[in-house]
Write an enzyme that holds these catalytic residues in place. Sequence first.
Site, PDB file in Angstrom:
ATOM      1  N   ASP A   1       0.847  -1.195   0.000  1.00 14.01           N
ATOM      2  CA  ASP A   1       0.000   0.000   0.000  1.00 14.01           C
ATOM      3  C   ASP A   1       0.884   1.247   0.000  1.00 14.01           C
ATOM      4  OD1 ASP A   1      -2.202  -1.650   0.222  1.00 14.01           O
ATOM      5  OD2 ASP A   1      -2.750  -1.019   2.241  1.00 14.01           O
TER       6      ASP A   1
ATOM      7  N   ARG B   1      -0.273  -0.778  -8.653  1.00 13.76           N
ATOM      8  CA  ARG B   1      -1.712  -0.548  -8.420  1.00 13.76           C
ATOM      9  C   ARG B   1      -1.899   0.960  -8.412  1.00 13.76           C
ATOM     10  NH1 ARG B   1      -3.139  -1.014  -2.424  1.00 13.76           N
ATOM     11  NH2 ARG B   1      -2.885  -3.244  -2.709  1.00 13.76           N
TER      12      ARG B   1
ATOM     13  N   HIS C   1     -13.395   3.029  -8.005  1.00 11.96           N
ATOM     14  CA  HIS C   1     -14.817   2.731  -8.227  1.00 11.96           C
ATOM     15  C   HIS C   1     -15.414   3.739  -9.189  1.00 11.96           C
ATOM     16  CE1 HIS C   1     -13.375   1.844  -4.167  1.00 11.96           C
ATOM     17  NE2 HIS C   1     -13.902   0.676  -4.405  1.00 11.96           N
TER      18      HIS C   1
END
Length: 284
Positions: free
Chosen positions: A111, A161, A204
């Site tokens: 992360d 990512r 999203h």
Amino acid sequence: MDHRLSRPVVARFVAGDGLEDGVGAIAKLNQRGIGGILDLLGEGVTDPESASQAADEYLASIKLIEEAAIDTTVTIKLTQLGLAFDKAECIDYVRRLATEARSIGTYIEIDMEQSPFVGDTLEVYRALHTEFNDIRLAVQAYLRRTPADLQAMADLRPKIRLIKGAYSESPEVAVQKKGEIDAQFAWLTDWLLANGKDPAIGTHDGALIDHCIASAGRAGTGKKGFELQFLYGIRRDLQQHLADEGYRTRVYVPFGSAWYPYLMRRMAERPANLRFFLRALAGD
Ligand SMILES: Cc1cc2nc3c(=O)[nH]c(=O)nc-3n(C[C@H](O)[C@H](O)[C@H](O)COP(=O)(O)OP(=O)(O)OC[C@H]3O[C@@H](n4cnc5c(N)ncnc54)[C@H](O)[C@@H]3O)c2cc1C
């Protein structure tokens, strides 16, 4: 926060307190054609014992993943492994976890945290890249530095990512307007499809997912050339729709008792998220 009020909301965004809750939630996702990204909640540890304990918990999760035979990666926060006070030991922990993950056929994701940790996080990624080019690193589109950071890593063909970024950052460090963040996200998506290894797009935002799909089409990558990633409990309709359409999808599944900062980020990151949170409180 009031316990009765918070419990159903926590349950919406966090799989549960225990490792078996995270693994169970991922097993259910797997049945629906969606992979997992297992996240042990916790961050910002300040002493070596806590870092060592977090490393042990990650190792235990890799063991259970093997036993449960689920399709998941394991995502880690470097501040949980002592990045802030012992970078060399943090690198050793990540090496051990990456070795164990590889031995069961999966890999580690890292992360990205608050901006003061970005430089060191990139350093850890680079230090381990020769041994573990399967580690996936999160980078934040809102940071002004990210395009240059990626250019500087182009020689590695990094496995990234891409996310917008969840922390409150100053205008000097991060672009603030949604339109500008989205434009930078789209530009970085194109860059990763051209220069990265198996990019993952973590959002999203339907327009940015459409952009990725169109851009991959133009680049000739096809549906299998990238991964779409989501957070547990958010836009489940979209997650399932894209999985059913044959896109490679993964959902980030947090578990553990240290859920407070995670939940606060989900609430605070965007006004739209806060509205969603209030709807969730109302039982939607
Ligand atoms: C797999 C994954 C991993 C991540 N890892 C990191 C990381 O390592 N570091 C980091 O800084 N950030 C991370 N994030 C969080 C990310 O930076 C964003 O804060 C978060 O994804 C919200 O931004 P968005 O791209 O979905 O777009 P937004 O513009 O915030 O949202 C787009 C739309 O998605 C829906 N939506 C978004 N968020 C929510 C929510 N909380 N509740 C309900 N609906 C919502 C809404 O419909 C909204 O209109 C990660 C996100 C994902 C998906």
